[in-house]
Design a protein around this motif. Sequence first.
Motif, PDB file in Angstrom:
ATOM      1  N   ARG A   1       0.858  -1.185   0.000  1.00  7.85           N
ATOM      2  CA  ARG A   1       0.000   0.000   0.000  1.00  7.85           C
ATOM      3  C   ARG A   1       0.894   1.235   0.000  1.00  7.85           C
ATOM      4  O   ARG A   1       1.823   1.336   0.810  1.00  7.85           O
ATOM      5  N   LEU A   2       0.621   2.149  -0.908  1.00  4.19           N
ATOM      6  CA  LEU A   2       1.373   3.401  -0.996  1.00  4.19           C
ATOM      7  C   LEU A   2       0.498   4.534  -0.498  1.00  4.19           C
ATOM      8  O   LEU A   2      -0.449   4.944  -1.183  1.00  4.19           O
ATOM      9  N   PRO A   3       0.753   5.044   0.719  1.00  2.84           N
ATOM     10  CA  PRO A   3      -0.069   6.134   1.265  1.00  2.84           C
ATOM     11  C   PRO A   3       0.034   7.395   0.408  1.00  2.84           C
ATOM     12  O   PRO A   3       1.104   7.720  -0.128  1.00  2.84           O
ATOM     13  N   ARG A   4      -1.080   8.095   0.257  1.00  7.61           N
ATOM     14  CA  ARG A   4      -1.159   9.372  -0.432  1.00  7.61           C
ATOM     15  C   ARG A   4      -2.006  10.310   0.415  1.00  7.61           C
ATOM     16  O   ARG A   4      -2.750   9.870   1.284  1.00  7.61           O
ATOM     17  N   ASP A   5      -1.892  11.609   0.186  1.00 10.20           N
ATOM     18  CA  ASP A   5      -2.711  12.560   0.919  1.00 10.20           C
ATOM     19  C   ASP A   5      -4.183  12.245   0.701  1.00 10.20           C
ATOM     20  O   ASP A   5      -4.672  12.219  -0.428  1.00 10.20           O
ATOM     21  N   GLY A   6      -4.870  11.963   1.809  1.00 10.19           N
ATOM     22  CA  GLY A   6      -6.299  11.653   1.720  1.00 10.19           C
ATOM     23  C   GLY A   6      -6.604  10.244   1.266  1.00 10.19           C
ATOM     24  O   GLY A   6      -7.760   9.948   0.931  1.00 10.19           O
ATOM     25  N   GLY A   7      -5.617   9.355   1.268  1.00  8.83           N
ATOM     26  CA  GLY A   7      -5.922   7.987   0.856  1.00  8.83           C
ATOM     27  C   GLY A   7      -4.689   7.175   0.533  1.00  8.83           C
ATOM     28  O   GLY A   7      -3.605   7.417   1.062  1.00  8.83           O
ATOM     29  N   TYR A   8      -4.827   6.216  -0.380  1.00  8.95           N
ATOM     30  CA  TYR A   8      -3.727   5.331  -0.745  1.00  8.95           C
ATOM     31  C   TYR A   8      -4.049   4.619  -2.056  1.00  8.95           C
ATOM     32  O   TYR A   8      -5.208   4.588  -2.510  1.00  8.95           O
ATOM     33  N   VAL A   9      -3.037   4.045  -2.659  1.00  9.50           N
ATOM     34  CA  VAL A   9      -3.200   3.074  -3.742  1.00  9.50           C
ATOM     35  C   VAL A   9      -2.568   1.777  -3.261  1.00  9.50           C
ATOM     36  O   VAL A   9      -1.673   1.790  -2.408  1.00  9.50           O
ATOM     37  N   GLU A  10      -3.029   0.654  -3.787  1.00 11.08           N
ATOM     38  CA  GLU A  10      -2.542  -0.617  -3.280  1.00 11.08           C
ATOM     39  C   GLU A  10      -2.585  -1.697  -4.344  1.00 11.08           C
ATOM     40  O   GLU A  10      -3.329  -1.605  -5.333  1.00 11.08           O
ATOM     41  N   LEU A  11      -1.784  -2.714  -4.118  1.00 12.60           N
ATOM     42  CA  LEU A  11      -1.801  -3.936  -4.910  1.00 12.60           C
ATOM     43  C   LEU A  11      -1.865  -5.100  -3.936  1.00 12.60           C
ATOM     44  O   LEU A  11      -0.960  -5.287  -3.115  1.00 12.60           O
TER      45      LEU A  11
END
Length: 232
Positions: free
Chosen positions: A68-78
């Motif tokens: 999971r790659l955290p981002r401002d206001g959320g994340y993207v994941e595999l």
Amino acid sequence: MKRILITILLLATFVPLSAQFIIGWSGGYAPNRELNREIYVYNAINGHNLDKKMGEVHWYQGPVVGIRLPRDGGYVELLYNRKRSKVSSDFDSSGVAMNRELKTLLNTWNFGFGFGNDLWTIGGSFDVGRYKGFGRRGTSSGIGDLPWDRIWTLDNTRILFISVRTVITETIFVERHFGFMNVRLFAQFPGVSTEMDGLDGWLFGSDLNYAKAQKQRPFNVGAMITLSIGGR
């Protein structure tokens, strides 16, 4: 299990240092109407010979690993999600206790995203994977040592490197965060149906529907519990 360990090693080798490693377990309920209709017919035909009728295939469970790659206001994941269900029937053959087991697997790579805050996120994913069926038959005392026979025979048919049995699904979810622990409720919707082309032959010895295979849409709903390990 070997594939899961390889997946963990690959993810640990190539992900950015800021990524979180995700590990956990998921379980869900699937209607599986077409598959269970076949099991109903099997029980009806063989009911007088069965000591235990074969149960319906509904409940799935299995491990989850990913990044999971955290981002401002959320994340993207595999995520790699491996869900399994197994049912069986018991019967007597010339005085010998026998067992027939059916196992189905739904294994998917989930490319997803989430939006929210430190407590709640909502999101979705695009999933690609395989829906597999396996079976085996043997004595009750020795069936655990027997290999599984592949039932969905088209699993072995490929175009270039892509299996014709590839399953495409979409998932929507809501997730609650408790520090490094995450609890997710999800619904996974299939985009295509999968032919269960070897099921009739395995259950009945011949085709029931004029050699036309039944099709299954592996829809399921459930919960996932994961741990987030690593960077923020």
